[in-house]
Design an enzyme around this catalytic site. Sequence first.
Site, short mmCIF file in Angstrom:
data_model
loop_
_atom_site.label_atom_id
_atom_site.label_comp_id
_atom_site.label_asym_id
_atom_site.label_seq_id
_atom_site.Cartn_x
_atom_site.Cartn_y
_atom_site.Cartn_z
NE ARG A 1 1.24 -74.37 53.32
CZ ARG A 1 0.86 -73.06 52.60
NH1 ARG A 1 -0.65 -73.51 52.99
NH2 ARG A 1 1.04 -72.19 52.98
CG ASP B 1 0.81 -66.20 51.83
OD1 ASP B 1 0.37 -65.42 51.65
OD2 ASP B 1 0.25 -67.14 53.64
#
Length: 525
Positions: A161, A442
């Site tokens: 990613r 996160d």
Amino acid sequence: MTSQLKVVKPLSEVEKKILNPKTVALIESLHDNFENRRRKLLENREILQKELDDGKFPDFLTQTKDIRESNYVASPIPEDLQDRRVEITGPPDRKMVINALNSPVKTFMCDFEDSCSPTWRNIIQGHVNVRDAVEESIEFIRESDGKVYRLNDEIATLIIRPRGWHLNEKHITVNDQPISASLFDFAVYLSNNYETLSKKGTGPYFYLPKLENHLEARLWNDVFVHAQDFLNIDHGTIKATVLIETITAAFEMDEIIFELKEHSAGLNCGRWDYIFSFIKKFRNHQNFLLPNRTEVTMERHFLKSYVDLLIHTCHKRNVHAMGGMAAQIPIRGDEEQNQIAMNKVASDKLREANAGHDGTWIAHPGLSQVAMSAFNQAMGTSANQISNKRNEVSVNVQDLIRVPEGNITEDGLRQNISIGIQYIEAWLSGNGCVPIHNLMEDAATAEISRSQIWQWIHHRAKTTDSNKTITEEYFIKTLEDEMDQLKSSRGSEGDYLQPAINLFKEMSTDSEFDEFLTLPAYKHL
């Protein structure tokens, strides 16, 4: 004009091999051809936000109705991406890369975005780690006891990613301007690894974050085509899964797959960022106040509708519909609480599997078996559930923007403060993925925390338990109380706590809303 790439930081010999002449040439070519389009698309986001502020709510596009009603399907999915029933995610930390690839899962999404604090060392060493993993030469020796970590004979399929379109990489400049972090991460991974991946019978696979519409997907597709031509790779070799983690993208799922159809491997329900986007996009509308984060579960109508539409859309186009992240982590030393957490994971994953998802995300290897069992139960020996077309699904505009009812409490405010500040503190120290209160946090979950507080203050929301108005003063007093408790429990403050407090307080109370917390925070790295 030919670009001139400069590296702001000195490079080690290993890092110089990563930023080799071929890689640099690809980065420069991508910058020359696509940087202006990227900037224009980011400007378009600002225009759309003004329209949303003025009450022009998202809708399915009339100009692309033909695409939605057509029978197009995406190109075939490679064999090693057919079965993705459990995907583990994590930053490109060397030990974590090894452990994740060794986990009993199908794929590993190595994350340069939301779970990675983008210090230059984290980014460039992350690319070294990924290259070593692709070449299967990666090794990590633990200092404390000399334990050696290496890859098993069988490992998970690797997916990368890169960072989102909105982010820059300030340590690399072209013509004295920071380069697109997306183009940098993509170019470095592709150019360093495509030959080895091909020899191993796999390919360059990506997850694309934070897209807001199909034109941003079109930009990625054109980048893929250009890079494949530049490196003499067959078109369609690159495969990408798009995270549907913005409310605007939810109205353009079909169009996003269509734009990427030669390169599409499906869509993913990026649930935490999606909730953040819902708050962010509708932030200036008082009737869009969301309740406590803990009450915004996937059973809520707007989230269930988003899930159903995503599965139906993906399966209609013969690509994967991936489920979201389980934030829970194993709780050591408390079997009762650990069992409660694992039961929550099992229930969530069964919900996803029974809805028709083809796979799901976990953030810790300890959840592998729980998640795998849920999908094995629903899928048996089938590689995926693409044959489950979900043709009964019918989702309209109001389904996707129905605001869930619920409670706004002082405890919810305190939880947002605690999570948000502790996460930013970790991020500033170079750690983008941190366990807080037995959940793996996160950037996406921290975004929910600070955006909710901004919205509650901005609209003077009242707490349902004490009928107090959440003003700036009330927020600051609560923040100071929470931080006093935190410092007391730790016995010290640490180097990054006060900067994190200052940043969180500023973003929560500023009259203008920061689009992403990582943008002002990046200046501190």
